[in-house]
Scaffold this active site. Structure first.
Site, PDB file in Angstrom:
ATOM      1  N   SER A  15     -26.228 -42.126 -13.802  1.00  0.00           N
ATOM      2  CA  SER A  15     -27.404 -42.033 -14.664  1.00  0.00           C
ATOM      3  C   SER A  15     -27.948 -40.618 -14.552  1.00  0.00           C
ATOM      4  O   SER A  15     -27.850 -40.004 -13.491  1.00  0.00           O
ATOM      5  CB  SER A  15     -28.474 -43.030 -14.205  1.00  0.00           C
ATOM      6  OG  SER A  15     -29.681 -42.774 -14.875  1.00  0.00           O
ATOM      7  N   ASP A  76     -27.484 -50.444 -18.122  1.00  0.00           N
ATOM      8  CA  ASP A  76     -27.873 -50.318 -19.524  1.00  0.00           C
ATOM      9  C   ASP A  76     -28.875 -51.431 -19.788  1.00  0.00           C
ATOM     10  O   ASP A  76     -28.682 -52.565 -19.324  1.00  0.00           O
ATOM     11  CB  ASP A  76     -26.657 -50.445 -20.461  1.00  0.00           C
ATOM     12  CG  ASP A  76     -26.981 -49.894 -21.842  1.00  0.00           C
ATOM     13  OD1 ASP A  76     -27.425 -48.737 -21.928  1.00  0.00           O
ATOM     14  OD2 ASP A  76     -26.808 -50.617 -22.829  1.00  0.00           O
ATOM     15  N   TYR A 164     -41.150 -50.251 -23.893  1.00  0.00           N
ATOM     16  CA  TYR A 164     -41.804 -51.347 -24.608  1.00  0.00           C
ATOM     17  C   TYR A 164     -42.757 -52.156 -23.714  1.00  0.00           C
ATOM     18  O   TYR A 164     -43.205 -53.226 -24.122  1.00  0.00           O
ATOM     19  CB  TYR A 164     -40.735 -52.292 -25.183  1.00  0.00           C
ATOM     20  CG  TYR A 164     -39.827 -51.637 -26.213  1.00  0.00           C
ATOM     21  CD1 TYR A 164     -40.081 -51.761 -27.584  1.00  0.00           C
ATOM     22  CD2 TYR A 164     -38.705 -50.898 -25.829  1.00  0.00           C
ATOM     23  CE1 TYR A 164     -39.255 -51.175 -28.538  1.00  0.00           C
ATOM     24  CE2 TYR A 164     -37.867 -50.304 -26.772  1.00  0.00           C
ATOM     25  CZ  TYR A 164     -38.146 -50.446 -28.122  1.00  0.00           C
ATOM     26  OH  TYR A 164     -37.324 -49.861 -29.054  1.00  0.00           O
TER      27      TYR A 164
HETATM   28  P1  IMP Z   1     -31.360 -47.265 -21.161  1.00  0.00           P
HETATM   29  O1  IMP Z   1     -30.903 -48.395 -20.321  1.00  0.00           O
HETATM   30  O2  IMP Z   1     -31.773 -46.072 -20.330  1.00  0.00           O
HETATM   31  O3  IMP Z   1     -30.426 -46.944 -22.291  1.00  0.00           O
HETATM   32  O4  IMP Z   1     -32.757 -47.716 -21.801  1.00  0.00           O
HETATM   33  C1  IMP Z   1     -32.859 -48.361 -23.015  1.00  0.00           C
HETATM   34  C2  IMP Z   1     -34.275 -48.499 -23.488  1.00  0.00           C
HETATM   35  O5  IMP Z   1     -34.700 -49.836 -23.283  1.00  0.00           O
HETATM   36  C3  IMP Z   1     -35.296 -47.660 -22.769  1.00  0.00           C
HETATM   37  O6  IMP Z   1     -35.435 -46.399 -23.357  1.00  0.00           O
HETATM   38  C4  IMP Z   1     -36.562 -48.483 -22.964  1.00  0.00           C
HETATM   39  O7  IMP Z   1     -37.130 -48.229 -24.172  1.00  0.00           O
HETATM   40  C5  IMP Z   1     -36.071 -49.902 -23.025  1.00  0.00           C
HETATM   41  N1  IMP Z   1     -36.317 -50.531 -21.733  1.00  0.00           N
HETATM   42  C6  IMP Z   1     -35.400 -50.837 -20.793  1.00  0.00           C
HETATM   43  N2  IMP Z   1     -36.010 -51.367 -19.709  1.00  0.00           N
HETATM   44  C7  IMP Z   1     -37.334 -51.369 -19.988  1.00  0.00           C
HETATM   45  C8  IMP Z   1     -38.480 -51.780 -19.248  1.00  0.00           C
HETATM   46  O8  IMP Z   1     -38.427 -52.217 -18.091  1.00  0.00           O
HETATM   47  N3  IMP Z   1     -39.663 -51.637 -19.863  1.00  0.00           N
HETATM   48  C9  IMP Z   1     -39.791 -51.132 -21.108  1.00  0.00           C
HETATM   49  N4  IMP Z   1     -38.772 -50.720 -21.842  1.00  0.00           N
HETATM   50  C10 IMP Z   1     -37.534 -50.845 -21.292  1.00  0.00           C
END
Ligand code: IMP
Length: 205
Positions: A15, A76, A164
């Site tokens: 990451s 993810d 969110y």
């Molecule tokens: P990634 O896993 O870094 O690709 O994140 C995907 C997206 O999902 C993030 O940018 C957040 O917008 C949303 N997301 C994932 N986990 C959370 C959380 O715990 N709270 C709020 N949004 C989340």
């Protein structure tokens, strides 16, 4: 089929998000594992071309493991809204991209609310989902999916957390993730659920 155990001393965290790197290192602290950030090893971030959370976590973990020659862990995550057939889902970060190319989660939450407003008779239920994949350089991979269920509120509530969070009221709770203290959220989150499964299954936790 038996789950492969993690018995190495070093683990690459695939990451480039500094918050996630710290969180993962903390969670693995009891297991005497030296964690290495993918960025510090010069490993590139692959394009997230998968169609599921697990597919994306796996491709990120495998890319780091095969290039570094060390086991690698990737995640993810996103928000899946039932009335929107699971959207924004794996595109949760993309929904925050504004026409000017910036990321704005107020904008993303507004989009979700607008989409829900088109379906006033549908339930406002949603889940946060987190996939975690642990990959080895020989191509073996173990994946786990964690989840927390809730409903979506409007107007937004709370200034804690990220993404969110101000829209998400976990099932049975009175506070949104945006109103909860970080420790309270982390105790019940989709990420905690996935980590508990990973530790139990691969770290003999
Ligand atoms: P990634 O896993 O870094 O690709 O994140 C995907 C997206 O999902 C993030 O940018 C957040 O917008 C949303 N997301 C994932 N986990 C959370 C959380 O715990 N709270 C709020 N949004 C989340």
């Amino acid at each position: 089929m038996t789950v492969r155990q993690f018995t190495d001393e070093k683990l690459v965290i695939a990451s480039h998000n500094s918050g996630k790197l710290v969180e993962i290192a903390d969670l693995l602290a009891p297991f005497n594992v030296e964690t290495l950030a993918a960025g510090s090893l010069g490993l590139a971030e692959p394009e997230e071309t998968g169609l599921t959370f697990i597919a994306n976590a796996e491709l990120k973990a495998l890319a780091s493991a095969t290039v570094s020659g060390l086991p690698a862990l990737a995640d993810d995550s996103g928000l899946a809204v039932d009335a929107l057939d699971g959207a924004p889902g794996i595109y949760s970060a993309r929904w925050a991209e504004t026409p000017s190319g910036e990321r704005d989660f107020q904008f993303a939450m507004h989009k979700v609310e607008m989409a829900l407003a088109q379906k006033p008779d549908e339930p406002r239920t949603a889940s946060f989902i987190c996939a975690l994949s642990l990959a080895w350089p020989d191509g073996h991979v173990e994946s786990f999916e964690g989840k927390v269920d809730g409903t979506l509120v409007w107007p937004l509530r709370g200034l804690h957390g990220f993404g969110y969070d101000p829209m998400f009221l976990p099932l049975g709770g009175d506070l949104t993730f945006g109103e909860m203290q970080p420790e309270a959220k982390h105790a019940i989150s989709h990420r905690a659920d996935a980590f508990t499964q990973l530790v139990e299954q691969c770290f003999g936790g």
